[in-house]
Design a protein around this motif. Structure first.
Motif, PDB file in Angstrom:
ATOM      1  N   ASP A 110       0.830  -1.207   0.000  1.00  0.00           N
ATOM      2  CA  ASP A 110       0.000   0.000   0.000  1.00  0.00           C
ATOM      3  C   ASP A 110       0.863   1.256   0.000  1.00  0.00           C
ATOM      4  O   ASP A 110       0.562   2.234  -0.705  1.00  0.00           O
ATOM      5  CB  ASP A 110      -0.923   0.010   1.217  1.00  0.00           C
ATOM      6  CG  ASP A 110      -2.062  -0.987   1.107  1.00  0.00           C
ATOM      7  OD1 ASP A 110      -2.314  -1.474  -0.011  1.00  0.00           O
ATOM      8  OD2 ASP A 110      -2.694  -1.279   2.142  1.00  0.00           O
ATOM      9  N   ASP A 111       1.925   1.262   0.805  1.00  0.00           N
ATOM     10  CA  ASP A 111       2.797   2.437   0.856  1.00  0.00           C
ATOM     11  C   ASP A 111       3.568   2.608  -0.449  1.00  0.00           C
ATOM     12  O   ASP A 111       3.819   3.744  -0.886  1.00  0.00           O
ATOM     13  CB  ASP A 111       3.763   2.320   2.031  1.00  0.00           C
ATOM     14  CG  ASP A 111       3.060   2.475   3.375  1.00  0.00           C
ATOM     15  OD1 ASP A 111       1.936   3.015   3.394  1.00  0.00           O
ATOM     16  OD2 ASP A 111       3.625   2.042   4.399  1.00  0.00           O
ATOM     17  N   ALA A 117       2.346   1.843  -3.351  1.00  0.00           N
ATOM     18  CA  ALA A 117       1.344   2.421  -4.248  1.00  0.00           C
ATOM     19  C   ALA A 117       1.156   3.910  -3.977  1.00  0.00           C
ATOM     20  O   ALA A 117       1.015   4.716  -4.906  1.00  0.00           O
ATOM     21  CB  ALA A 117       0.021   1.678  -4.103  1.00  0.00           C
ATOM     22  N   THR A 118       1.144   4.287  -2.705  1.00  0.00           N
ATOM     23  CA  THR A 118       1.001   5.703  -2.347  1.00  0.00           C
ATOM     24  C   THR A 118       2.141   6.527  -2.941  1.00  0.00           C
ATOM     25  O   THR A 118       1.923   7.618  -3.492  1.00  0.00           O
ATOM     26  CB  THR A 118       0.977   5.848  -0.819  1.00  0.00           C
ATOM     27  OG1 THR A 118      -0.174   5.166  -0.305  1.00  0.00           O
ATOM     28  CG2 THR A 118       0.928   7.303  -0.410  1.00  0.00           C
ATOM     29  N   THR A 119       3.360   6.006  -2.837  1.00  0.00           N
ATOM     30  CA  THR A 119       4.513   6.736  -3.383  1.00  0.00           C
ATOM     31  C   THR A 119       4.417   6.869  -4.892  1.00  0.00           C
ATOM     32  O   THR A 119       4.625   7.960  -5.453  1.00  0.00           O
ATOM     33  CB  THR A 119       5.816   6.018  -3.008  1.00  0.00           C
ATOM     34  OG1 THR A 119       5.936   6.004  -1.590  1.00  0.00           O
ATOM     35  CG2 THR A 119       7.020   6.720  -3.604  1.00  0.00           C
ATOM     36  N   LEU A 149       1.798   6.804  -6.760  1.00  0.00           N
ATOM     37  CA  LEU A 149       0.696   7.699  -7.092  1.00  0.00           C
ATOM     38  C   LEU A 149       1.083   9.156  -6.866  1.00  0.00           C
ATOM     39  O   LEU A 149       0.802  10.026  -7.709  1.00  0.00           O
ATOM     40  CB  LEU A 149      -0.530   7.332  -6.255  1.00  0.00           C
ATOM     41  CG  LEU A 149      -1.776   8.196  -6.440  1.00  0.00           C
ATOM     42  CD1 LEU A 149      -2.242   8.172  -7.887  1.00  0.00           C
ATOM     43  CD2 LEU A 149      -2.880   7.727  -5.491  1.00  0.00           C
ATOM     44  N   ARG A 150       1.710   9.459  -5.738  1.00  0.00           N
ATOM     45  CA  ARG A 150       2.122  10.838  -5.485  1.00  0.00           C
ATOM     46  C   ARG A 150       3.127  11.319  -6.528  1.00  0.00           C
ATOM     47  O   ARG A 150       3.095  12.484  -6.967  1.00  0.00           O
ATOM     48  CB  ARG A 150       2.709  10.957  -4.083  1.00  0.00           C
ATOM     49  CG  ARG A 150       1.655  10.929  -2.984  1.00  0.00           C
ATOM     50  CD  ARG A 150       2.261  10.900  -1.599  1.00  0.00           C
ATOM     51  NE  ARG A 150       1.233  11.044  -0.568  1.00  0.00           N
ATOM     52  CZ  ARG A 150       1.344  10.601   0.668  1.00  0.00           C
ATOM     53  NH1 ARG A 150       2.465   9.965   1.046  1.00  0.00           N
ATOM     54  NH2 ARG A 150       0.380  10.761   1.538  1.00  0.00           N
ATOM     55  N   TYR A 164      -4.907  14.486  -9.337  1.00  0.00           N
ATOM     56  CA  TYR A 164      -5.317  13.323  -8.555  1.00  0.00           C
ATOM     57  C   TYR A 164      -6.534  12.657  -9.188  1.00  0.00           C
ATOM     58  O   TYR A 164      -6.597  11.423  -9.355  1.00  0.00           O
ATOM     59  CB  TYR A 164      -5.606  13.783  -7.123  1.00  0.00           C
ATOM     60  CG  TYR A 164      -6.055  12.738  -6.141  1.00  0.00           C
ATOM     61  CD1 TYR A 164      -5.589  11.423  -6.191  1.00  0.00           C
ATOM     62  CD2 TYR A 164      -6.933  13.081  -5.106  1.00  0.00           C
ATOM     63  CE1 TYR A 164      -5.993  10.482  -5.252  1.00  0.00           C
ATOM     64  CE2 TYR A 164      -7.332  12.152  -4.156  1.00  0.00           C
ATOM     65  CZ  TYR A 164      -6.866  10.856  -4.246  1.00  0.00           C
ATOM     66  OH  TYR A 164      -7.264   9.934  -3.304  1.00  0.00           O
ATOM     67  N   SER A 216      -7.262   8.874 -11.230  1.00  0.00           N
ATOM     68  CA  SER A 216      -8.331   7.944 -10.893  1.00  0.00           C
ATOM     69  C   SER A 216      -9.082   7.465 -12.122  1.00  0.00           C
ATOM     70  O   SER A 216      -9.593   6.335 -12.138  1.00  0.00           O
ATOM     71  CB  SER A 216      -9.299   8.600  -9.908  1.00  0.00           C
ATOM     72  OG  SER A 216     -10.176   7.660  -9.342  1.00  0.00           O
TER      73      SER A 216
END
Length: 313
Positions: free
Chosen positions: A254-255, A257-259, A261-262, A280, A284
């Motif tokens: 998950d982390d 993916a967060t990186t 995405l950012r 953002y 999506s």
């Protein structure tokens, strides 16, 4: 512009680690091209009779031992003038298999399902380079799509020697199957000269590389390497003819993916002038998050967005 060639040998390979103190085996100028050979695996993965082991592979495993658990890499290649904070633009021009076999292995306690498969097993797969296919042990043919699982520069000097297993900000074991000819990889620089190395050749790999290994084999790649002092990146990025790719690495998927995405939101906002909230929302509706690999300590997610969507307002 100069063309260079760097073969695999005990003098040009390092086994299992990245280290900013490792002296370069070749120094090039920005814009030069370099053809690099790689080999894959130690004595324990050599094939049975009927396959051909490259002489340089045999020489390396007889003369060297791994410094850490990790990959056999060729390099490092220094780029004149490269300093921490710069970026290397690595244009991948060709990648070809060098031998007629590949290996794939389950390692006990490793991979995505270690409790389900608490034993070791090794395949040896025949590669038909003329036809561009791998012939799996039971006869199924798989198209060859070779790429280097490891492409990286030296870490910060303060890190000392680090294993090649975990992908990090300096690249390394990214296992990103989109890094094929026609793709450009951007790597942030952390040490003078950048010190670029490659290895972990894959004949083919599925996203996730779930049992820990792909079709592991020896490759030859040709790269044009350009020093970019006008770019500042915290993490690797890639550019295919049609898409931008951002990456995230973390023990938690998950982390990661967060990186990724950012990083993609930053790329969109900088390229188009869109507000970050609009970037953002664009991710999506149009960006794909893919699992790069799940098995290398730091797991990988890459985000892909069509270049055609990056229109400046």
């Amino acid at each position: 512009m100069t063309d260079h060639r760097l073969g695999s040998s005990p003098e040009t390979c390092h086994w299992g680690f990245f280290d900013a103190s490792l002296p370069p085996v070749l120094t090039i100028r920005s814009g030069d091209r370099v053809t690099i050979e790689s080999i894959s695996g130690g004595r324990d993965v050599l094939p049975p009779p009927g396959f051909t082991v490259l002489p340089d592979h045999q020489a390396v495993i007889e003369a060297m031992v791994p410094r850490m658990r990790g990959h056999l890499l060729t390099g490092p290649v220094a780029v004149e003038g490269a300093l921490p904070g710069d970026v290397l633009e690595i244009r991948i021009e060709s990648v070809e298999c060098r031998q007629d076999w590949a290996w794939t292995r389950i390692h006990p306690t490793m991979g995505s399902l270690p409790a389900d498969f608490p034993f070791g097993k090794t395949w040896h797969t025949r590669l038909d380079r003329e036809r561009g296919v791998a012939i799996l042990p039971w006869g199924t043919e798989l198209p060859l799509t070779p790429f280097f699982g490891v492409m990286g520069v030296a870490p910060p000097a303060a890190f000392g020697a680090v294993s090649t297993i975990e992908p990090r900000a300096y690249g390394g074991n990214m296992d990103l199957k989109e890094l094929v000819p026609g793709t450009v990889l951007y790597l942030p620089v952390f040490a003078p000269g950048a010190l670029f190395s490659v290895g972990d050749g894959h004949g083919a790999q599925g996203d996730g590389e779930v049992c820990l290994t792909a079709l592991e084999t020896a490759l030859e790649g040709r790269f044009q390497i350009i020093l970019r002092k006008d770019l500042k990146l915290p993490l690797p990025r890639a550019e295919t003819p049609t898409h931008w790719i951002t990456m995230g690495f973390d023990p938690d998927l998950d982390d990661a993916a967060t990186t990724a995405l950012r990083e993609m939101i930053d790329l969109i906002a900088n390229a188009t002038g869109l507000a970050r909230e609009d970037a953002y929302m664009l991710t999506s509706v149009a960006c794909d998050l893919r699992v790069t690999q799940m098995v290398d300590g730091n797991k990988g997610i890459h985000a892909m967005l069509a270049k055609s969507l990056l229109v400046r307002r």
